[in-house]
Write an enzyme that holds these catalytic residues in place. Structure first.
Site, short mmCIF file in Angstrom:
data_model
loop_
_atom_site.label_atom_id
_atom_site.label_comp_id
_atom_site.label_asym_id
_atom_site.label_seq_id
_atom_site.Cartn_x
_atom_site.Cartn_y
_atom_site.Cartn_z
N TYR A 77 0.81 -1.22 0.00
CA TYR A 77 0.00 0.00 0.00
C TYR A 77 0.85 1.27 0.00
CZ TYR A 77 0.44 -0.77 5.07
OH TYR A 77 0.91 -1.03 6.34
N GLU A 97 -13.61 12.77 -12.67
CA GLU A 97 -13.94 11.49 -13.30
C GLU A 97 -12.75 10.97 -14.11
OE1 GLU A 97 -17.91 13.56 -12.73
OE2 GLU A 97 -15.88 14.16 -13.21
N LYS A 122 -12.73 17.02 -3.24
CA LYS A 122 -12.20 18.38 -3.12
C LYS A 122 -12.78 18.96 -1.83
CE LYS A 122 -11.62 19.64 -7.97
NZ LYS A 122 -11.94 20.65 -9.00
#
Length: 144
Positions: A77, A97, A122
């Site tokens: 990770y 997107e 955001k």
């Protein structure tokens, strides 16, 4: 074998299969990866930049690390965070997107994950109304 005996045989087989331990299914989640980026519809967002917060989920399925305890046998990770930072900071996208899709595609290309989910938020979106944040999620599945 009579129909009743066949049913008993199938029941015994089902009981045996239920007694066997299943393989662990591994999911790796990264939450709150905070990066300073230059994405947005307006030129100001792309020029000045802003902080994005990313959440990721990689479905690994069964992996050898559940037995070997070796990071080499799973998805690291820490390395995933570095890859995501690189994708998010190497170029500018207008939409979250597209950014999320670029990240998901890179993770699927680079790692042995069955599915990838990416959420970009955001915290200070450039809109004239008070909101906690805005976000976009993308879910992708491996072709293999």
């Amino acid at each position: 074998m009579s129909p009743d005996e066949n049913d008993e045989f199938e029941d015994d087989l089902d009981d045996e299969l239920e007694d066997e331990p299943s393989e662990p299914v591994v999911t790796i989640e990264i939450n709150g990866l905070s990066l300073y980026t230059h994405h947005g519809v307006s030129a100001a967002e792309r020029e000045v930049g802003q902080r994005l917060v990313l959440d990721l989920r990689l479905e690994v399925g069964d992996c050898d690390a559940t037995i070997t305890d070796r990071v080499e046998d799973t998805i690291d990770y820490g390395e995933v965070c570095q890859v995501v930072a690189l994708v998010a900071q190497q170029r500018s996208y207008r939409t979250l997107e597209r950014l999320c899709t670029a990240i998901a595609d890179r993770l699927l290309d680079q790692y042995d994950a069955e599915t990838v989910w990416v959420k970009a938020s955001k915290p200070e979106p450039p809109i004239p109304l008070p909101v906690d944040d805005v976000s976009v999620e993308v879910f992708r599945e491996s072709d293999g």
